[in-house]
Design a protein around this motif. Structure first.
Motif, PDB file in Angstrom:
ATOM      1  N   GLN A 230      39.512  18.144  50.638  1.00 59.17           N
ATOM      2  CA  GLN A 230      39.994  18.434  51.992  1.00 59.17           C
ATOM      3  C   GLN A 230      41.177  19.390  51.931  1.00 59.17           C
ATOM      4  OE1 GLN A 230      38.913  17.215  54.973  1.00 59.17           O
ATOM      5  NE2 GLN A 230      37.233  16.055  54.115  1.00 59.17           N
ATOM      6  N   ASN A 231      41.077  20.441  51.060  1.00 58.89           N
ATOM      7  CA  ASN A 231      42.259  21.278  50.920  1.00 58.89           C
ATOM      8  C   ASN A 231      42.318  22.378  51.966  1.00 58.89           C
ATOM      9  OD1 ASN A 231      40.260  22.831  50.065  1.00 58.89           O
ATOM     10  ND2 ASN A 231      41.136  23.314  48.067  1.00 58.89           N
ATOM     11  N   GLY A 232      41.326  22.411  52.845  1.00 54.23           N
ATOM     12  CA  GLY A 232      41.380  23.371  53.943  1.00 54.23           C
ATOM     13  C   GLY A 232      40.880  24.752  53.560  1.00 54.23           C
ATOM     14  N   LYS A 233      40.425  24.919  52.338  1.00 50.46           N
ATOM     15  CA  LYS A 233      39.962  26.246  51.931  1.00 50.46           C
ATOM     16  C   LYS A 233      38.476  26.353  52.203  1.00 50.46           C
ATOM     17  CE  LYS A 233      43.486  26.836  48.480  1.00 50.46           C
ATOM     18  NZ  LYS A 233      43.805  26.587  47.056  1.00 50.46           N
ATOM     19  N   VAL A 234      38.101  27.288  53.015  1.00 45.34           N
ATOM     20  CA  VAL A 234      36.721  27.420  53.460  1.00 45.34           C
ATOM     21  C   VAL A 234      35.784  27.657  52.290  1.00 45.34           C
ATOM     22  CG1 VAL A 234      35.177  28.705  54.953  1.00 45.34           C
ATOM     23  CG2 VAL A 234      37.548  28.378  55.600  1.00 45.34           C
ATOM     24  N   GLN A 235      36.280  28.353  51.317  1.00 43.46           N
ATOM     25  CA  GLN A 235      35.407  28.661  50.175  1.00 43.46           C
ATOM     26  C   GLN A 235      35.043  27.406  49.407  1.00 43.46           C
ATOM     27  OE1 GLN A 235      37.967  31.832  48.776  1.00 43.46           O
ATOM     28  NE2 GLN A 235      36.142  33.150  48.687  1.00 43.46           N
TER      29      GLN A 235
ATOM     30  N   TYR B 117      34.798  24.436  50.679  1.00 44.70           N
ATOM     31  CA  TYR B 117      33.799  23.730  51.475  1.00 44.70           C
ATOM     32  C   TYR B 117      32.432  24.321  51.257  1.00 44.70           C
ATOM     33  CZ  TYR B 117      37.757  21.837  54.125  1.00 44.70           C
ATOM     34  OH  TYR B 117      38.905  21.220  54.463  1.00 44.70           O
ATOM     35  N   LEU B 118      32.399  25.608  51.265  1.00 45.51           N
ATOM     36  CA  LEU B 118      31.120  26.299  51.074  1.00 45.51           C
ATOM     37  C   LEU B 118      30.554  25.994  49.694  1.00 45.51           C
ATOM     38  CD1 LEU B 118      29.321  28.199  52.627  1.00 45.51           C
ATOM     39  CD2 LEU B 118      30.480  30.112  51.544  1.00 45.51           C
ATOM     40  N   MET B 119      31.449  25.964  48.742  1.00 44.58           N
ATOM     41  CA  MET B 119      31.044  25.649  47.369  1.00 44.58           C
ATOM     42  C   MET B 119      30.398  24.268  47.304  1.00 44.58           C
ATOM     43  SD  MET B 119      31.311  26.734  44.279  1.00 44.58           S
ATOM     44  CE  MET B 119      32.003  26.581  42.648  1.00 44.58           C
TER      45      MET B 119
ATOM     46  N   LEU C 148      31.855  33.053  47.377  1.00 45.60           N
ATOM     47  CA  LEU C 148      32.598  31.892  46.895  1.00 45.60           C
ATOM     48  C   LEU C 148      33.827  32.276  46.098  1.00 45.60           C
ATOM     49  CD1 LEU C 148      29.756  29.469  45.768  1.00 45.60           C
ATOM     50  CD2 LEU C 148      31.150  29.339  47.813  1.00 45.60           C
TER      51      LEU C 148
ATOM     52  N   ARG D 229      35.504  35.594  45.909  1.00 45.67           N
ATOM     53  CA  ARG D 229      36.434  36.674  46.275  1.00 45.67           C
ATOM     54  C   ARG D 229      37.666  36.110  46.975  1.00 45.67           C
ATOM     55  NH1 ARG D 229      35.743  41.103  43.560  1.00 45.67           N
ATOM     56  NH2 ARG D 229      36.984  42.187  45.161  1.00 45.67           N
ATOM     57  N   LYS D 230      38.828  36.661  46.652  1.00 43.73           N
ATOM     58  CA  LYS D 230      40.037  36.237  47.326  1.00 43.73           C
ATOM     59  C   LYS D 230      40.127  36.910  48.696  1.00 43.73           C
ATOM     60  CE  LYS D 230      42.068  33.819  44.078  1.00 43.73           C
ATOM     61  NZ  LYS D 230      41.602  32.448  44.225  1.00 43.73           N
TER      62      LYS D 230
ATOM     63  N   VAL E  27      34.488  38.376  50.818  1.00 39.96           N
ATOM     64  CA  VAL E  27      33.636  37.249  51.239  1.00 39.96           C
ATOM     65  C   VAL E  27      32.622  37.739  52.255  1.00 39.96           C
ATOM     66  CG1 VAL E  27      33.633  35.024  52.421  1.00 39.96           C
ATOM     67  CG2 VAL E  27      35.429  35.562  50.780  1.00 39.96           C
TER      68      VAL E  27
ATOM     69  N   MET F 279      42.005  34.519  51.294  1.00 35.31           N
ATOM     70  CA  MET F 279      41.322  33.315  51.780  1.00 35.31           C
ATOM     71  C   MET F 279      42.060  32.038  51.365  1.00 35.31           C
ATOM     72  SD  MET F 279      38.770  34.110  53.619  1.00 35.31           S
ATOM     73  CE  MET F 279      37.586  32.780  53.643  1.00 35.31           C
ATOM     74  N   ASP F 280      42.729  32.073  50.197  1.00 35.64           N
ATOM     75  CA  ASP F 280      43.402  30.858  49.729  1.00 35.64           C
ATOM     76  C   ASP F 280      44.616  30.502  50.587  1.00 35.64           C
ATOM     77  OD1 ASP F 280      41.604  30.615  47.816  1.00 35.64           O
ATOM     78  OD2 ASP F 280      42.831  31.445  46.194  1.00 35.64           O
TER      79      ASP F 280
ATOM     80  N   ALA G  73      44.624  30.738  53.864  1.00 33.22           N
ATOM     81  CA  ALA G  73      44.196  30.209  55.177  1.00 33.22           C
ATOM     82  C   ALA G  73      43.710  28.776  55.009  1.00 33.22           C
ATOM     83  CB  ALA G  73      43.105  31.080  55.760  1.00 33.22           C
ATOM     84  N   THR G  74      44.698  27.828  55.113  1.00 30.31           N
ATOM     85  CA  THR G  74      44.333  26.425  54.831  1.00 30.31           C
ATOM     86  C   THR G  74      44.578  25.527  56.053  1.00 30.31           C
ATOM     87  OG1 THR G  74      46.518  26.077  53.964  1.00 30.31           O
ATOM     88  CG2 THR G  74      44.807  26.613  52.380  1.00 30.31           C
ATOM     89  N   GLU G  75      44.420  26.050  57.246  1.00 30.61           N
ATOM     90  CA  GLU G  75      44.646  25.220  58.430  1.00 30.61           C
ATOM     91  C   GLU G  75      43.629  24.074  58.568  1.00 30.61           C
ATOM     92  OE1 GLU G  75      45.276  28.389  58.557  1.00 30.61           O
ATOM     93  OE2 GLU G  75      47.332  28.413  59.286  1.00 30.61           O
ATOM     94  N   LEU G  76      42.518  24.170  57.909  1.00 30.72           N
ATOM     95  CA  LEU G  76      41.508  23.104  58.009  1.00 30.72           C
ATOM     96  C   LEU G  76      41.853  21.888  57.150  1.00 30.72           C
ATOM     97  CD1 LEU G  76      38.125  25.007  57.985  1.00 30.72           C
ATOM     98  CD2 LEU G  76      39.102  23.694  59.844  1.00 30.72           C
ATOM     99  N   LYS G  77      42.981  22.043  56.405  1.00 28.31           N
ATOM    100  CA  LYS G  77      43.321  20.958  55.472  1.00 28.31           C
ATOM    101  C   LYS G  77      43.505  19.630  56.226  1.00 28.31           C
ATOM    102  CE  LYS G  77      46.618  20.042  51.816  1.00 28.31           C
ATOM    103  NZ  LYS G  77      47.729  20.637  51.072  1.00 28.31           N
ATOM    104  N   GLY G  78      42.908  18.551  55.675  1.00 31.85           N
ATOM    105  CA  GLY G  78      42.935  17.272  56.408  1.00 31.85           C
ATOM    106  C   GLY G  78      44.108  16.408  56.045  1.00 31.85           C
TER     107      GLY G  78
END
Lengths: 696, 111
Positions: free
Chosen positions: A671-676, A678-680, B27, B29-30, B35, B103-104, B106-111
């Motif tokens: 749950q680190n928030g990194k979309v990649q 998740y995709l992985m 998966l 690329r930074k 991506v 991309m690394d 942008a972590t707003e989805l972190k729970g």
């Protein structure tokens, strides 16, 4: 439903309704509701008369109307137990209903006068309503008992009556003596009720029914033949149990101690409960179960209990100076007569005496109430005297009923007592070993006449011996009218007026009275011969018995006149001739109270309860309860350690703490928030799915 | 002209390679642009597959089904174009907000 059954149900229902109404709104009714209670019982009386005439028009010993309703039926559970409640109207209950409702109605009427001035005006009269509500409840219970067709509802009413008796004896609750007397009555009858209850349950266990009908059928179909409880024949044990109930309720030897004390209650209560109705409910019960007593062979015990009671109570009555106490002992003695003659085997004579006695004793008690009332609540006869010219209505009523109880010809008591004496004579003729019973019966006849006329002479004759006696006033109409009615019913004609069309041919012959005619004892297979023999013997004994009873009664009256009327004989001088121990025994009521209190209670029950208290304290409290505490303490400690070590240490901190931490740490990266990432995961999962697709 | 049907495995192999490059790029690329390019590669691999498999349906030309694969690939191209527009808009907004398209970060989805 038969309309008669409806009437029969109305009879107890009306006083019961009056009771409830008085309980709720009694004090707010005009006159505090005394009219409601009295009106209810008068209506009941009319219903009872209606039933009585129905019986009269079908004049037959076999007349019976009954209906019962199932209360509980366990037959669906394959248990043959069925609890029915029902109404049984036969000659016995129809006659009894009239007697009870009449006495109760008149006593209600009397109470209006007696209790009203007793407690000031009704408007400010304290507990006037309670008195009438208790009377109503009592009457309802008594009437319910009479119409019961089974022992169960009879027992319920029986207990309600016991309660009312308790409440009414202790009505003057500010007096410690009244409070103690009510307690004594309640506790003593409880001993008897226990016996009745055991008998009741034994019947139910054997027959699966409480109904009298089933009981009679069971006896005649031989259910009890080989039945035993604890090695004793069941019929004997059950009969004895029920008889013990009667001993308690009807104050027979050895549980007679409560009745004299019960005179602490208001006089109308003594008249209603402790003379006319409740105490005769015990007799009514043993009359109802008479076949069982006869079959079980309890009758000899019954006869001796009755004989002892009637004789020894009569002796006690001689020495009493309290007018109500004399009547109380006389009630004991007369109840003893009923029990005695039932024990001898004459069912219908017992019932006959029950009815005549209820009428004249209710009148006697009310008359004594009127005397007490006129004497401003003086009960000691030594303070009275010369009242006959003041009490114009009370005196004749009391004189008539006294002649009735003493067995003067022409009065009801003569008819019934003569029959009792005849049956006892006949019985003794058949069984000479029981000659003592005849002595009891005949001696009592003489003693009764003596002490009753002693009461009359001490109260009404001679010169006034106190200020109150000089200024006594006749009571109001609602107090003397009941006396007049009951006195009128104490004439022999009412009972022996022939109903067979021969007119009043048998005024002096006691053999032909309708009560006995209507109430032959229920059939008991195998008892016919003995009954026949008794009838035969009693028939032969009839004239000797009548003559003996006349001699004894007139002798008793004569001595009473000599000693208390003309005072030619000095009672004191005569009494000095009696040995001292007799006086002592009489003054101490034969040491019964002493025996019960000092020996039974203080020497036996109290040490026993002390011992059992000790057992309770030491064994139960200290060993079992406190010991158990120690056991549980050890267990507590062990489980505390277990709790600390295993549950807290291993489970909570270990499994519960470490596992989620590790799991959480490892899962957190998902749950680190990194979309990649998740995709992985999605891709890897998809690949895994493809990989295992073939496997699954 | 090459016989597409007989060379189907070659096409599929190429499509596979293309898709693999695309997914690795998406998966790993930074840069968000990288991506996004990986995603484009995957879409085109899918479009190529549609065209290649259309050749298997030659026999049913008479029934008028002979252009389904091609039409689908056209849809994929259109979809890719739309996606490019949307994705570039998102990338621009991310850059506008935080001056980077890593991309690394942008972590707003972190729970």
């Amino acid at each position: 439903m038969d309309s008669l059954i409806l009437y029969a149900l109305l009879i107890p229902a009306l006083p019961l309704a009056a009771y409830f109404i008085l309980c709720v709104v009694g004090n707010r009714l005009p006159r505090q509701g005394d009219w409601l209670s009295t009106g209810a019982i008068f209506t009941s009386f009319l219903c009872a008369v209606r039933i009585f005439f129905e019986m009269w028009s079908n004049f037959s010993p076999d007349w019976v109307v009954q209906q019962s309703w199932t209360w509980m039926d366990l037959s669906t559970l394959n248990i043959p137990w069925k609890l029915d409640l029902g109404v049984r109207l036969d000659n016995l209950s129809a006659t009894m209903l009239v007697m009870v409702t009449l006495c109760a109605a008149l006593i209600h009427l009397f109470s209006i006068g007696y209790m009203r001035d007793h407690h000031g005006k009704p408007e400010d009269g304290y507990r006037y309503t309670s008195f009438f509500s208790y009377l109503s409840l009592f009457t309802a219970a008594m009437l319910g008992l009479v119409i019961s067709d089974n022992l169960f509802s009879l027992f319920m009413c029986w207990e309600v009556m016991g309660l009312c008796s308790y409440l009414l004896i202790g009505f003057y609750r500010h007096k410690p003596s009244a409070a103690n007397a009510s307690l004594k009555a309640f506790m003593t009858t409880r001993v008897g009720d226990l016996g009745l209850f055991i008998g009741l349950l034994a019947i139910f266990a054997l027959l699966g029914s409480f109904r009298f009908e089933d009981l009679y059928n069971a006896i005649n179909s031989g259910v009890f033949t080989n039945e035993q409880i604890l090695g004793i024949p069941a019929a004997f044990l059950i009969g004895l149990g029920i008889f013990i109930g009667t001993v308690g309720k009807s104050a027979q030897f050895p549980l007679q101690i409560w009745l004299p004390d019960a005179m602490e209650g208001p006089t109308p209560v003594s008249a209603l409960i402790h003379a006319a109705t409740m105490v005769s409910a015990g007799i009514y019960l043993i009359i109802r179960v008479f076949p069982l007593l006869e079959y079980g062979g309890v009758l000899t015990i019954v006869a001796y209990v009755g004989g002892i009671t009637c004789f020894f109570a009569a002796i006690l009555a001689i020495k009493q100076n309290d007018i109500k106490k004399v009547l109380a002992y006389s009630t004991l003695s007369q109840l003893g007569y009923m029990v005695l003659v039932l024990g001898v085997g004459s069912y219908s004579t017992s019932f006959f005496h029950l009815i005549t006695h209820a009428v004249f004793k209710a009148c006697l008690f009310m008359a004594s109430g009127a005397v007490i009332f006129a004497m401003h609540h003086e009960q000691d006869m030594r303070e009275m005297g010369g009242l006959k010219k003041h009490l114009k209505f009370t005196f004749p009523a009391m004189l008539i009923t006294t002649m009735a109880i003493s067995g003067v010809p022409g009065f009801s008591g003569f008819a019934s007592k003569d029959k009792i004496l005849a049956y006892v004579w006949g019985y003794v003729h058949l069984h000479p070993q029981h000659a003592l019973l005849a002595f009891f019966a005949y001696a009592t006849a003489g003693l009764t006449a003596f002490y009753m006329f002693r009461l009359i002479f001490m109260t009404f004759w001679g010169a006034p011996r106190s200020k109150h006696a000089e200024h006594a006033h006749e009571v109001t109409w609602n107090m003397w009218l009941p006396l007049a009615i009951l006195a009128a019913l104490s004439f022999c004609v009412v009972y022996t007026g022939s109903v067979t069309g021969f007119g009043f041919d048998s005024i002096f012959g006691a053999a032909n009275n309708w009560i006995t005619k209507l109430n032959p004892a229920p059939l008991v297979v195998g008892a016919e011969a003995a009954r026949q023999a008794l009838e035969e013997a009693a028939h032969h004994a009839h004239y000797p018995a009548m003559i003996a009873s006349l001699i004894l009664a007139s002798g008793g009256i004569f001595f009473a006149y000599l000693m208390y009327g003309s005072r030619r004989l000095s009672a004191e001088k005569l009494s000095k001739k009696w040995p001292n121990f007799v006086h002592k025994a009489i003054d101490n009521l034969y040491y019964f109270d002493w025996f019960y209190i000092k020996v039974l209670i203080q020497k036996l029950f109290l040490p026993f309860s002390d011992k059992s208290a000790k057992v309770d304290n030491v064994l139960l409290d200290r060993v079992l309860v406190d010991g158990w505490k120690d056991v549980t303490m050890v267990g507590q400690k062990a489980s505390g350690i277990f709790d600390d070590m295993v549950v807290d240490g291993v489970m909570v901190d270990g499994v519960g703490g470490m596992l989620p931490t590790a799991l959480g740490n490892s899962l957190r990266s998902l749950q680190n928030g990194k979309v990649q990432r998740y995709l992985m995961v999605a891709v890897v999962a998809l690949m895994l799915l493809f990989l295992f697709r073939g496997v699954v | 002209m090459m016989n597409l049907a007989s060379n189907l495995p070659a096409f599929l192999a190429f499509s596979f390679l293309l898709f693999s490059f695309g997914i690795v790029a998406a998966l790993s690329r930074k840069s968000a642009i990288g991506v996004f390019m990986g995603v484009e590669l995957m879409l085109n691999a899918a479009a190529l597959n549609f065209v290649a498999f259309q050749t298997l349906r030659r026999g049913v030309v008479e029934n008028g089904h002979w252009l389904h694969g091609h039409i689908f690939s056209l849809f994929v191209i259109i979809l890719a174009a739309i996606e490019a527009a949307v994705a570039l808009a998102i990338v621009l907004r991310i850059f506008g907000n935080r001056q980077t398209i890593d991309m690394d970060r942008a972590t707003e989805l972190k729970g």
